[in-house]
Design a protein around this motif. Structure first.
Motif, PDB file in Angstrom:
ATOM      1  N   GLY A 319      22.587  -1.627 -10.154  1.00 30.94           N
ATOM      2  CA  GLY A 319      21.605  -2.658 -10.453  1.00 30.94           C
ATOM      3  C   GLY A 319      20.219  -2.278  -9.971  1.00 30.94           C
ATOM      4  N   ARG A 320      20.136  -1.613  -8.815  1.00 29.62           N
ATOM      5  CA  ARG A 320      18.847  -1.179  -8.284  1.00 29.62           C
ATOM      6  C   ARG A 320      18.185  -0.154  -9.193  1.00 29.62           C
ATOM      7  N   LYS A 321      18.955   0.749  -9.778  1.00 24.76           N
ATOM      8  CA  LYS A 321      18.373   1.770 -10.658  1.00 24.76           C
ATOM      9  C   LYS A 321      17.652   1.137 -11.847  1.00 24.76           C
ATOM     10  N   THR A 322      18.223   0.064 -12.380  1.00 29.48           N
ATOM     11  CA  THR A 322      17.565  -0.623 -13.489  1.00 29.48           C
ATOM     12  C   THR A 322      16.251  -1.247 -13.033  1.00 29.48           C
ATOM     13  N   ILE A 323      16.254  -1.862 -11.847  1.00 28.69           N
ATOM     14  CA  ILE A 323      15.019  -2.443 -11.308  1.00 28.69           C
ATOM     15  C   ILE A 323      14.011  -1.344 -11.000  1.00 28.69           C
ATOM     16  N   GLU A 324      14.480  -0.187 -10.567  1.00 29.62           N
ATOM     17  CA  GLU A 324      13.569   0.937 -10.315  1.00 29.62           C
ATOM     18  C   GLU A 324      12.861   1.355 -11.603  1.00 29.62           C
ATOM     19  N   PHE A 325      13.604   1.422 -12.711  1.00 32.33           N
ATOM     20  CA  PHE A 325      13.008   1.763 -14.005  1.00 32.33           C
ATOM     21  C   PHE A 325      11.934   0.738 -14.370  1.00 32.33           C
ATOM     22  N   ILE A 326      12.262  -0.541 -14.258  1.00 31.15           N
ATOM     23  CA  ILE A 326      11.330  -1.601 -14.633  1.00 31.15           C
ATOM     24  C   ILE A 326      10.115  -1.612 -13.706  1.00 31.15           C
ATOM     25  N   THR A 327      10.355  -1.438 -12.400  1.00 33.15           N
ATOM     26  CA  THR A 327       9.260  -1.398 -11.435  1.00 33.15           C
ATOM     27  C   THR A 327       8.328  -0.228 -11.725  1.00 33.15           C
ATOM     28  N   GLY A 328       8.919   0.939 -12.014  1.00 35.77           N
ATOM     29  CA  GLY A 328       8.114   2.099 -12.358  1.00 35.77           C
ATOM     30  C   GLY A 328       7.301   1.873 -13.613  1.00 35.77           C
ATOM     31  N   ALA A 329       7.908   1.181 -14.583  1.00 38.73           N
ATOM     32  CA  ALA A 329       7.191   0.871 -15.822  1.00 38.73           C
ATOM     33  C   ALA A 329       5.989  -0.011 -15.553  1.00 38.73           C
ATOM     34  N   TYR A 330       6.170  -1.056 -14.740  1.00 40.22           N
ATOM     35  CA  TYR A 330       5.053  -1.947 -14.424  1.00 40.22           C
ATOM     36  C   TYR A 330       3.974  -1.220 -13.613  1.00 40.22           C
ATOM     37  N   GLN A 331       4.405  -0.416 -12.652  1.00 41.42           N
ATOM     38  CA  GLN A 331       3.419   0.311 -11.849  1.00 41.42           C
ATOM     39  C   GLN A 331       2.603   1.254 -12.731  1.00 41.42           C
ATOM     40  N   SER A 332       3.267   1.925 -13.651  1.00 37.45           N
ATOM     41  CA  SER A 332       2.564   2.814 -14.568  1.00 37.45           C
ATOM     42  C   SER A 332       1.595   2.041 -15.453  1.00 37.45           C
ATOM     43  N   ALA A 333       2.078   0.928 -16.014  1.00 33.15           N
ATOM     44  CA  ALA A 333       1.255   0.163 -16.950  1.00 33.15           C
ATOM     45  C   ALA A 333       0.010  -0.416 -16.285  1.00 33.15           C
ATOM     46  N   PHE A 334       0.141  -0.895 -15.060  1.00 37.52           N
ATOM     47  CA  PHE A 334      -0.979  -1.597 -14.426  1.00 37.52           C
ATOM     48  C   PHE A 334      -1.856  -0.695 -13.563  1.00 37.52           C
ATOM     49  N   THR A 335      -1.425   0.540 -13.340  1.00 34.43           N
ATOM     50  CA  THR A 335      -2.283   1.500 -12.633  1.00 34.43           C
ATOM     51  C   THR A 335      -2.802   2.579 -13.566  1.00 34.43           C
ATOM     52  N   GLY A 336      -2.205   2.672 -14.769  1.00 33.87           N
ATOM     53  CA  GLY A 336      -2.633   3.694 -15.721  1.00 33.87           C
ATOM     54  C   GLY A 336      -2.181   5.093 -15.373  1.00 33.87           C
ATOM     55  N   LYS A 337      -1.141   5.212 -14.545  1.00 33.18           N
ATOM     56  CA  LYS A 337      -0.664   6.525 -14.100  1.00 33.18           C
ATOM     57  C   LYS A 337       0.835   6.670 -14.348  1.00 33.18           C
ATOM     58  N   THR A 338       1.257   7.903 -14.598  1.00 30.79           N
ATOM     59  CA  THR A 338       2.680   8.208 -14.677  1.00 30.79           C
ATOM     60  C   THR A 338       3.308   8.019 -13.302  1.00 30.79           C
ATOM     61  N   VAL A 339       4.498   7.439 -13.268  1.00 33.66           N
ATOM     62  CA  VAL A 339       5.205   7.193 -12.005  1.00 33.66           C
ATOM     63  C   VAL A 339       6.393   8.136 -11.903  1.00 33.66           C
ATOM     64  N   THR A 340       6.494   8.816 -10.771  1.00 32.29           N
ATOM     65  CA  THR A 340       7.586   9.752 -10.520  1.00 32.29           C
ATOM     66  C   THR A 340       8.668   9.078  -9.686  1.00 32.29           C
ATOM     67  N   PHE A 341       9.929   9.360 -10.034  1.00 38.13           N
ATOM     68  CA  PHE A 341      11.070   8.790  -9.330  1.00 38.13           C
ATOM     69  C   PHE A 341      11.635   9.827  -8.351  1.00 38.13           C
ATOM     70  N   PRO A 342      12.381   9.414  -7.314  1.00 37.43           N
ATOM     71  CA  PRO A 342      12.725   8.026  -6.981  1.00 37.43           C
ATOM     72  C   PRO A 342      11.550   7.284  -6.372  1.00 37.43           C
ATOM     73  N   MET A 343      11.553   5.955  -6.564  1.00 40.36           N
ATOM     74  CA  MET A 343      10.543   5.109  -5.959  1.00 40.36           C
ATOM     75  C   MET A 343      11.030   4.660  -4.581  1.00 40.36           C
ATOM     76  N   THR A 344      10.108   4.559  -3.645  1.00 44.26           N
ATOM     77  CA  THR A 344      10.440   4.189  -2.270  1.00 44.26           C
ATOM     78  C   THR A 344       9.460   3.145  -1.771  1.00 44.26           C
ATOM     79  N   GLU A 345       9.578   2.821  -0.489  1.00 41.13           N
ATOM     80  CA  GLU A 345       8.675   1.845   0.118  1.00 41.13           C
ATOM     81  C   GLU A 345       7.221   2.326   0.142  1.00 41.13           C
ATOM     82  N   LYS A 346       7.005   3.591  -0.143  1.00 43.64           N
ATOM     83  CA  LYS A 346       5.640   4.114  -0.197  1.00 43.64           C
ATOM     84  C   LYS A 346       4.925   3.751  -1.502  1.00 43.64           C
TER      85      LYS A 346
END
Length: 383
Positions: A319-346
């Motif tokens: 379930g977390r992996k799906t949220i990671e995909f969605i979170t990365g998508a939002y971060q990319s869309a609203f910052t205008g940058k490609t997001v690299t996985f895995p995502m962490t607290e950073k």
């Protein structure tokens, strides 16, 4: 006999109740919880249940006769309640999406470790015959190297859909079509293709002016196995067509089910390879499938996991992996940058505070109702 409680008796609770009732010899619904107690009483009457009702989920924490809890609440409430249940040693079947943020997902996973219960996140599409066969077919390697994949999670929702008080807000719903609808097919995308390397996304709201969140999103995905993907989520598609398509060395497989194989002519143009297509179809039909369909299949899997003390098919980590995909998508869309996985607290979007600091409210909500009543839901789609 596994004792069951259900927290939240909105539309999706009907599906959980009906699922548990299919396994009466293995489980028993013993408590329905909702802050609007009358709604819970109506469910008892509707399904002729012999169970109690309550407005306080905390009653479950000390009840030894309740082992498994379905959490059927808005996403913003999943983490707090699931963590309390898991810390009390209860097993939890949590409706999707798992939680609005990765920080909350990680808190739920930590609570699972401490309490010793099992956490599963609903991903009912996995428990459909052709989808289960497709996963096993891909895992068998018969299609060879996977080159590319496309996911189309296309839905239609009218303007009244967002009249419900918690929908259409970043604060309470956690996102738009990507989070609440695309989640179904994103789970399959990741199940079939594996871990993500990076994602580049765009999100917009084109047709829902009573909503802060997106109603269309497009994602370009690089997977760690070298495959590339294109994913689209939408609430604008009349007809609600949903599709997953995977192109590999030996052929293409799609959901809804279709297999295609081409061979080249002397000039490089294609013609259909009937013989190889028939061979692959025969291999596909040999793959094992599931005994029960949709939510019923996932409830069966969760009950079996409890009875046999094994992991459920859809774990909290999944379930977390799906949220990671969605979170990365939002971060990319609203910052205008490609997001690299895995995502962490950073990552900025790891927390709710980080997300709220960057997301755009496309429109302001102007209509809000507490409940639509028990008028049912339309799941749409063709998967």
């Amino acid at each position: 006999m596994t004792g069951v409680a259900i927290i939240g008796v909105g539309d999706i609770a009907n599906t959980h109740i009906e699922g548990y009732l299919k396994f009466k010899e293995r489980c028993e619904i013993r408590l329905l919880v909702d802050r609007m107690v009358r709604k819970a009483e109506e469910k008892v009457e509707k399904y002729h249940l012999d169970c109690q009702v309550s407005e306080d989920y905390r009653e479950i924490l000390t009840r030894e006769d309740i082992d498994l809890v379905s959490v059927c609440l808005p996403p913003e409430l999943h983490c707090e309640i699931a963590c309390q249940l898991l810390m009390a040693g209860k097993h939890v079947l949590c409706e999707k999406p798992m939680a609005p943020t990765l920080e909350e997902c990680d808190r739920m996973l930590e609570a699972e470790k401490i309490g010793g219960g099992k956490l599963s996140v609903v991903a009912q599409n996995r428990f459909k015959p052709d989808i289960m066969k497709t996963k096993k077919f891909l895992d068998s390697g018969v299609l060879g190297e996977i080159y590319a994949a496309q996911m189309q999670s296309l839905w239609w929702r009218g303007s009244h859909y967002y009249d419900l008080c918690w929908r259409g807000t970043w604060e309470k719903e956690g996102g738009g079509c990507t989070f609440s609808h695309g989640v179904h097919h994103i789970d399959l995308f990741l199940w079939f293709l594996g871990d993500v390397e990076n994602i580049t996304s765009t999100v917009v709201n084109r047709g829902h002016k009573n909503s802060e969140v997106e109603d269309l999103s497009i994602h370009i995905v690089q997977f760690k196995n070298g495959a590339v993907g294109l994913a689209v989520s939408s609430l604008l598609h009349h007809g609600e067509e949903q599709k997953v398509m995977i192109d590999a060395k030996e052929g293409t497989i799609e959901i809804p089910h279709k297999i295609a194989v081409s061979r080249q002519l002397d000039n490089g143009y294609p013609e259909k390879d009937e013989e190889k297509c028939a061979f692959l179809e025969a291999k596909f039909e040999q793959m094992e499938t599931c005994a029960y369909y949709g939510h019923d299949g996932q409830i069966d899997d969760m009950l079996t996991a409890i009875e046999k003390d094994r992991e459920p098919l859809v774990t909290g980590e999944v379930g977390r992996k799906t949220i990671e995909f969605i979170t990365g998508a939002y971060q990319s869309a609203f910052t205008g940058k490609t997001v690299t996985f895995p995502m962490t607290e950073k990552d900025l979007f790891y927390t709710k505070e980080g997300i709220m600091s960057k997301v755009i409210k496309f429109y302001q909500k102007t209509a809000s109702v507490e409940s639509f009543g028990d008028i049912g839901i339309s799941v749409g789609g063709s998967l």
